[in-house]
Design a protein around this motif. Structure first.
Motif, PDB file in Angstrom:
ATOM      1  N   GLN A   1       0.835  -1.187   0.000  1.00  0.00           N
ATOM      2  CA  GLN A   1       0.000   0.000   0.000  1.00  0.00           C
ATOM      3  C   GLN A   1       0.876   1.245   0.000  1.00  0.00           C
ATOM      4  O   GLN A   1       2.064   1.193   0.335  1.00  0.00           O
ATOM      5  CB  GLN A   1      -0.942   0.027   1.200  1.00  0.00           C
ATOM      6  CG  GLN A   1      -0.268   0.112   2.553  1.00  0.00           C
ATOM      7  CD  GLN A   1      -1.264   0.068   3.710  1.00  0.00           C
ATOM      8  OE1 GLN A   1      -2.473  -0.001   3.520  1.00  0.00           O
ATOM      9  NE2 GLN A   1      -0.756   0.101   4.925  1.00  0.00           N
TER      10      GLN A   1
ATOM     11  N   VAL B   1      -4.249   3.169  -1.691  1.00  0.00           N
ATOM     12  CA  VAL B   1      -3.681   4.453  -1.293  1.00  0.00           C
ATOM     13  C   VAL B   1      -4.433   4.943  -0.061  1.00  0.00           C
ATOM     14  O   VAL B   1      -5.663   4.966  -0.049  1.00  0.00           O
ATOM     15  CB  VAL B   1      -3.781   5.495  -2.421  1.00  0.00           C
ATOM     16  CG1 VAL B   1      -3.261   6.849  -1.951  1.00  0.00           C
ATOM     17  CG2 VAL B   1      -3.014   5.036  -3.650  1.00  0.00           C
TER      18      VAL B   1
ATOM     19  N   VAL C   1       0.276   7.739  -6.957  1.00  0.00           N
ATOM     20  CA  VAL C   1      -1.081   7.183  -7.008  1.00  0.00           C
ATOM     21  C   VAL C   1      -1.251   6.332  -8.265  1.00  0.00           C
ATOM     22  O   VAL C   1      -1.832   5.238  -8.220  1.00  0.00           O
ATOM     23  CB  VAL C   1      -2.132   8.323  -6.978  1.00  0.00           C
ATOM     24  CG1 VAL C   1      -3.529   7.788  -7.331  1.00  0.00           C
ATOM     25  CG2 VAL C   1      -2.165   8.974  -5.607  1.00  0.00           C
ATOM     26  N   GLU C   2      -0.718   6.810  -9.385  1.00  0.00           N
ATOM     27  CA  GLU C   2      -0.809   6.060 -10.641  1.00  0.00           C
ATOM     28  C   GLU C   2      -0.024   4.750 -10.566  1.00  0.00           C
ATOM     29  O   GLU C   2      -0.494   3.700 -11.027  1.00  0.00           O
ATOM     30  CB  GLU C   2      -0.296   6.918 -11.796  1.00  0.00           C
ATOM     31  CG  GLU C   2      -1.186   8.119 -12.105  1.00  0.00           C
ATOM     32  CD  GLU C   2      -0.563   9.060 -13.110  1.00  0.00           C
ATOM     33  OE1 GLU C   2       0.540   8.743 -13.631  1.00  0.00           O
ATOM     34  OE2 GLU C   2      -1.159  10.123 -13.377  1.00  0.00           O
TER      35      GLU C   2
ATOM     36  N   ASP D   1      -5.075  11.092   1.684  1.00  0.00           N
ATOM     37  CA  ASP D   1      -5.463  10.117   0.664  1.00  0.00           C
ATOM     38  C   ASP D   1      -5.825  10.843  -0.624  1.00  0.00           C
ATOM     39  O   ASP D   1      -6.950  11.325  -0.797  1.00  0.00           O
ATOM     40  CB  ASP D   1      -6.642   9.287   1.174  1.00  0.00           C
ATOM     41  CG  ASP D   1      -7.049   8.186   0.198  1.00  0.00           C
ATOM     42  OD1 ASP D   1      -6.478   8.132  -0.910  1.00  0.00           O
ATOM     43  OD2 ASP D   1      -7.947   7.399   0.546  1.00  0.00           O
ATOM     44  N   MET D   2      -4.861  10.920  -1.559  1.00  0.00           N
ATOM     45  CA  MET D   2      -5.072  11.625  -2.823  1.00  0.00           C
ATOM     46  C   MET D   2      -5.929  10.827  -3.797  1.00  0.00           C
ATOM     47  O   MET D   2      -6.287  11.321  -4.865  1.00  0.00           O
ATOM     48  CB  MET D   2      -3.721  11.930  -3.480  1.00  0.00           C
ATOM     49  CG  MET D   2      -2.779  12.742  -2.621  1.00  0.00           C
ATOM     50  SD  MET D   2      -3.308  14.437  -2.381  1.00  0.00           S
ATOM     51  CE  MET D   2      -3.062  15.104  -4.016  1.00  0.00           C
ATOM     52  N   ASP D   3      -6.265   9.597  -3.423  1.00  0.00           N
ATOM     53  CA  ASP D   3      -7.083   8.725  -4.273  1.00  0.00           C
ATOM     54  C   ASP D   3      -8.538   8.707  -3.818  1.00  0.00           C
ATOM     55  O   ASP D   3      -9.358   8.006  -4.400  1.00  0.00           O
ATOM     56  CB  ASP D   3      -6.497   7.305  -4.236  1.00  0.00           C
ATOM     57  CG  ASP D   3      -6.978   6.446  -5.383  1.00  0.00           C
ATOM     58  OD1 ASP D   3      -7.215   6.989  -6.471  1.00  0.00           O
ATOM     59  OD2 ASP D   3      -7.133   5.225  -5.194  1.00  0.00           O
TER      60      ASP D   3
ATOM     61  N   ALA E   1      -1.919   2.270  -8.485  1.00  0.00           N
ATOM     62  CA  ALA E   1      -3.049   1.698  -9.221  1.00  0.00           C
ATOM     63  C   ALA E   1      -2.594   0.571 -10.142  1.00  0.00           C
ATOM     64  O   ALA E   1      -3.274  -0.462 -10.264  1.00  0.00           O
ATOM     65  CB  ALA E   1      -3.764   2.790 -10.012  1.00  0.00           C
TER      66      ALA E   1
ATOM     67  N   GLU F   1       3.069  13.084  -5.852  1.00  0.00           N
ATOM     68  CA  GLU F   1       1.979  12.352  -5.200  1.00  0.00           C
ATOM     69  C   GLU F   1       1.065  11.694  -6.223  1.00  0.00           C
ATOM     70  O   GLU F   1       0.711  10.510  -6.085  1.00  0.00           O
ATOM     71  CB  GLU F   1       1.178  13.290  -4.292  1.00  0.00           C
ATOM     72  CG  GLU F   1       1.838  13.601  -2.966  1.00  0.00           C
ATOM     73  CD  GLU F   1       2.934  14.650  -3.055  1.00  0.00           C
ATOM     74  OE1 GLU F   1       3.592  14.903  -2.029  1.00  0.00           O
ATOM     75  OE2 GLU F   1       3.155  15.213  -4.148  1.00  0.00           O
ATOM     76  N   MET F   2       0.664  12.423  -7.245  1.00  0.00           N
ATOM     77  CA  MET F   2      -0.244  11.853  -8.239  1.00  0.00           C
ATOM     78  C   MET F   2       0.441  10.772  -9.064  1.00  0.00           C
ATOM     79  O   MET F   2      -0.195   9.794  -9.477  1.00  0.00           O
ATOM     80  CB  MET F   2      -0.805  12.949  -9.141  1.00  0.00           C
ATOM     81  CG  MET F   2      -1.714  13.929  -8.412  1.00  0.00           C
ATOM     82  SD  MET F   2      -2.968  13.133  -7.351  1.00  0.00           S
ATOM     83  CE  MET F   2      -3.882  12.147  -8.544  1.00  0.00           C
TER      84      MET F   2
END
Length: 286
Positions: free
Chosen positions: A69, A163, A153-154, A75-77, A157, A149-150
């Motif tokens: 994780q 996330v 997140v990608e 939590d940006m997701d 995924a 950060e993004m």
């Protein structure tokens, strides 16, 4: 509006023995608490950066792949993040921007944001003044910024990793109710009045970040006229202290890739120092 709120959210990232402070130059760290079967990892981000300076190393990708994780500051997701941002972005007690500045200062802010940022100041009339820092960075950076950060997140995924956040959006936004609103807008006006100096300072910060000199980066943040300005306790130190038991709990549950602003790593009251004080083995990864 979504991109604007995202950039805002990204900005919104006791005495301890100096012997605990990190001396290694690294943004990526292996962290292991007593009794943990598998290590977790800690990475220092820079929330907004030009694409030409952005890089995700093979070492970082390899360590992330060994975790189950990703834990960011928030939590940006979370699909409800933008709605939560809209709900918590306004000042308390009916405060408005026009009440915090002179007519001349308001006119200056309005003209600058219209000409140099491309947004009307009216949309921020009731927002906590620090919110204005997000769109202001478009003028400071002179590029369309990229987010570590993004990107994380990608990557999460792609490997089907969850996330999560170390703290909540509400906790992060509440910080800016504890800092006087007039102090916040003063920082914005100071940056606008000294934009070339702000660009130079941010360039130095990026240079230190790329060279992974986390203590020098921390020292630059402490000396900045555009950051915490006497509010280090609430914006940095108190959060670092609060995060450590949360990091321990999260890491105990499953191997985790933690990513927080690099300014939280350095110094004798930084996350690395506090983790070591809490019994963690913390090792730099090159």
């Amino acid at each position: 509006m979504k991109k604007l709120l995202l950039s805002i959210t990204l900005l919104v990232q006791c005495l301890y023995s100096s012997a605990q402070a990190p001396v290694e130059n690294s943004l990526l760290w292996e962290i292991t608490s007593p009794g943990q079967a598998k290590p977790s990892y800690l990475f220092g981000t820079i929330h907004l950066i030009c694409p030409t300076d952005f890089s995700l190393s093979d070492s970082l990708k390899a360590t992330l792949a060994r975790t189950q994780q990703v834990a960011l500051e928030i939590d940006m997701d979370d699909p409800g993040m933008m709605a939560g941002m809209m709900k918590s972005m306004n000042m308390s007690d009916g405060n408005e921007l026009k009440k915090l500045v002179t007519e001349r200062e308001y006119a200056k802010l309005s003209q600058f944001y219209k000409d140099s940022v491309g947004v009307g100041i009216a949309m921020f009339e009731k927002a906590k003044p620090f919110i204005l820092m997000g769109p202001l960075f478009n003028a400071v950076l002179s590029c369309q910024p990229q987010s570590y950060e993004m990107s994380l997140v990608e990557l999460a995924a792609k490997q089907k990793s969850e996330v999560i956040g170390i703290e909540t959006l509400e906790e992060q936004m509440a910080i800016f109710d504890t800092i006087p609103y007039k102090d916040q807008i003063k920082t914005i006006i100071t940056m606008i009045d000294s934009l070339p100096q702000a660009r130079k300072e941010f360039g130095n910060l990026v240079s230190l970040y790329k060279s992974q000199k986390i203590n020098d980066l921390y020292n630059l943040m402490m000396a900045s006229n555009y950051g915490m300005d006497g509010n280090e306790e609430v914006m940095l130190f108190a959060r670092n202290k609060k995060w450590v038991p949360r990091i321990r709990k999260i890491a105990t549950e499953k191997p985790t890739f933690f990513a927080v602003g690099a300014g939280h790593l350095g110094g004798d009251r930084g996350v690395i120092a506090l983790l070591r004080k809490d019994g963690f083995k913390v090792r730099a990864i090159k």
